[in-house]
Structure formats: structure tokens, C-alpha cells
Design a protein around this motif. Structure first.
Motif, PDB file in Angstrom:
ATOM      1  N   HIS A 194       0.995  -1.114  -0.021  1.00 52.23           N
ATOM      2  CA  HIS A 194      -0.069   0.023  -0.211  1.00 52.23           C
ATOM      3  C   HIS A 194       0.922   1.177   0.059  1.00 52.23           C
ATOM      4  O   HIS A 194       1.791   1.248   0.747  1.00 52.23           O
ATOM      5  CB  HIS A 194      -0.877  -0.009   1.300  1.00 52.23           C
ATOM      6  N   LEU A 195       0.511   2.131  -0.859  1.00 55.32           N
ATOM      7  CA  LEU A 195       1.216   3.502  -0.568  1.00 55.32           C
ATOM      8  C   LEU A 195       1.013   4.220   0.690  1.00 55.32           C
ATOM      9  O   LEU A 195       0.094   4.472   1.246  1.00 55.32           O
ATOM     10  CB  LEU A 195       0.480   4.493  -1.732  1.00 55.32           C
ATOM     11  N   TYR A 196       2.149   4.419   1.160  1.00 54.56           N
ATOM     12  CA  TYR A 196       2.546   4.999   2.480  1.00 54.56           C
ATOM     13  C   TYR A 196       2.955   6.536   2.454  1.00 54.56           C
ATOM     14  O   TYR A 196       2.438   7.163   3.311  1.00 54.56           O
ATOM     15  CB  TYR A 196       3.705   3.990   3.250  1.00 54.56           C
ATOM     16  N   GLY A 197       3.852   6.891   1.555  1.00 57.06           N
ATOM     17  CA  GLY A 197       4.120   8.411   1.411  1.00 57.06           C
ATOM     18  C   GLY A 197       5.088   8.579   0.329  1.00 57.06           C
ATOM     19  O   GLY A 197       5.201   7.694  -0.363  1.00 57.06           O
ATOM     20  N   HIS A 198       5.594   9.653   0.395  1.00 55.89           N
ATOM     21  CA  HIS A 198       6.690  10.032  -0.525  1.00 55.89           C
ATOM     22  C   HIS A 198       8.065  10.282   0.151  1.00 55.89           C
ATOM     23  O   HIS A 198       7.910  10.812   1.011  1.00 55.89           O
ATOM     24  CB  HIS A 198       6.172  11.100  -1.503  1.00 55.89           C
ATOM     25  N   ALA A 199       8.972  10.040  -0.654  1.00 51.62           N
ATOM     26  CA  ALA A 199      10.452  10.225  -0.182  1.00 51.62           C
ATOM     27  C   ALA A 199      10.701  11.843  -0.196  1.00 51.62           C
ATOM     28  O   ALA A 199      10.480  12.373  -1.225  1.00 51.62           O
ATOM     29  CB  ALA A 199      11.421   9.475  -0.992  1.00 51.62           C
ATOM     30  N   LEU A 200      11.346  12.329   0.891  1.00 49.91           N
ATOM     31  CA  LEU A 200      11.729  13.708   1.082  1.00 49.91           C
ATOM     32  C   LEU A 200      13.076  13.811   0.916  1.00 49.91           C
ATOM     33  O   LEU A 200      13.748  14.971   0.732  1.00 49.91           O
ATOM     34  CB  LEU A 200      11.072  14.468   2.211  1.00 49.91           C
ATOM     35  N   THR A 201      13.912  12.686   0.915  1.00 51.11           N
ATOM     36  CA  THR A 201      15.386  12.807   0.772  1.00 51.11           C
ATOM     37  C   THR A 201      15.517  11.643  -0.217  1.00 51.11           C
ATOM     38  O   THR A 201      14.631  10.809  -0.539  1.00 51.11           O
ATOM     39  CB  THR A 201      16.034  12.238   2.021  1.00 51.11           C
TER      40      THR A 201
END
Length: 131
Positions: free
Chosen positions: A109-116
Motif C-alpha cells: 500500500h502507498l505509505y508516502g513519498h520520499a523527501l530525501t
């Protein structure tokens, strides 16, 4: 405030979480992605054993009801992951069983998006939660 409004801000809640979850762990509860801010509470057991020693099964859990933890459903959090992330904004998934984060799509499941970004191998990755 509307008479049917339960929470003005519903981003930091006490929610039921799987056994063994600790503060800082990623979690998916139904369709909600979050990060535990407290360990899962285990308050139905005595904090002290009959011999006076501390009971390791007892966990105050930040004052949450038994089986719950304080879960933040917003923000960006650092996690240790083993996969490489090439681009800021790349999707990050949580395994279907909720045990770890992944860069793989199937059955997760999509959890989030990388910021680094980060190379392969264990290292810290900042992830913005997606809800």
C-alpha cells in the motif's frame, strides 16, 4: 463547532495497533498511514511481578487504552530502510502485513513519498505520509 464534530484536528489520535508496535514504527490501520508516537499500551497486566520485579509485559503506552498507541497521521518522519531512493517524491510503500516499508508496488500500500534520497543499503529516509 458543529454538533456532530468529534475532533477539530484528527491527525494525532489514540488508535488500536498490532501487538509489538513501538514508538517510531510505521503503521497502517485500515486505510490510514501513521507513525506511532508511543509504544502500544499493555495496561491490563500488573506493572510489578509477585516477586517485586518489574513486569516487562506492562507498558503504560502514554496513557492509551490497552492495545492502543498515539498515532500521528501527518507529517514527515525518518525511517531506516534498505532500499535505494533515487528521487525526491518517489513513492514509498508499506508491506501488506504492516511490518516494514518498501519500494515495491505488488500487494503493498502507498505509505508516502520520499523527501530525501539514499543509496542502497541500510540508511535513513525521510518520508512524508500520504493519507
Amino acid at each position: 463547532m458543529a454538533v456532530n464534530e468529534t475532533y477539530r484536528q484528527a491527525n494525532r489520535l489514540s488508535l488500536p495497533v498490532p501487538a509489538g508496535k513501538k514508538s517510531g514504527d510505521p503503521v497502517r490501520i485500515g486505510g490510514l498511514n501513521g507513525v506511532l508516537q508511543t509504544d502500544r499500551a499493555a495496561v491490563t497486566v500488573s506493572p510489578v511481578n509477585t516477586d517485586g520485579t518489574t513486569n516487562p509485559a506492562y507498558n503504560y503506552g502514554g496513557g492509551n487504552p490497552d492495545g492502543n498507541a498515539t498515532v500521528w497521521l501527518e507529517g514527515a518522519h525518518d525511517f531506516t530502510v534498505a532500499f535505494a531512493v533515487a528521487n525526491i517524491g518517489d513513492p514509498v510503500y508499506i508491506l501488506a502485513d504492516g511490518t516494514a516499508l518498501s519500494d515495491e508496488v505488488p500487494d503493498n500500500h502507498l505509505y508516502g513519498h520520499a523527501l530525501t534520497t539514499k543509496p542502497a543499503g541500510a540508511g535513513r529516509l525521510t518520508v512524508r505520509l500520504k493519507n
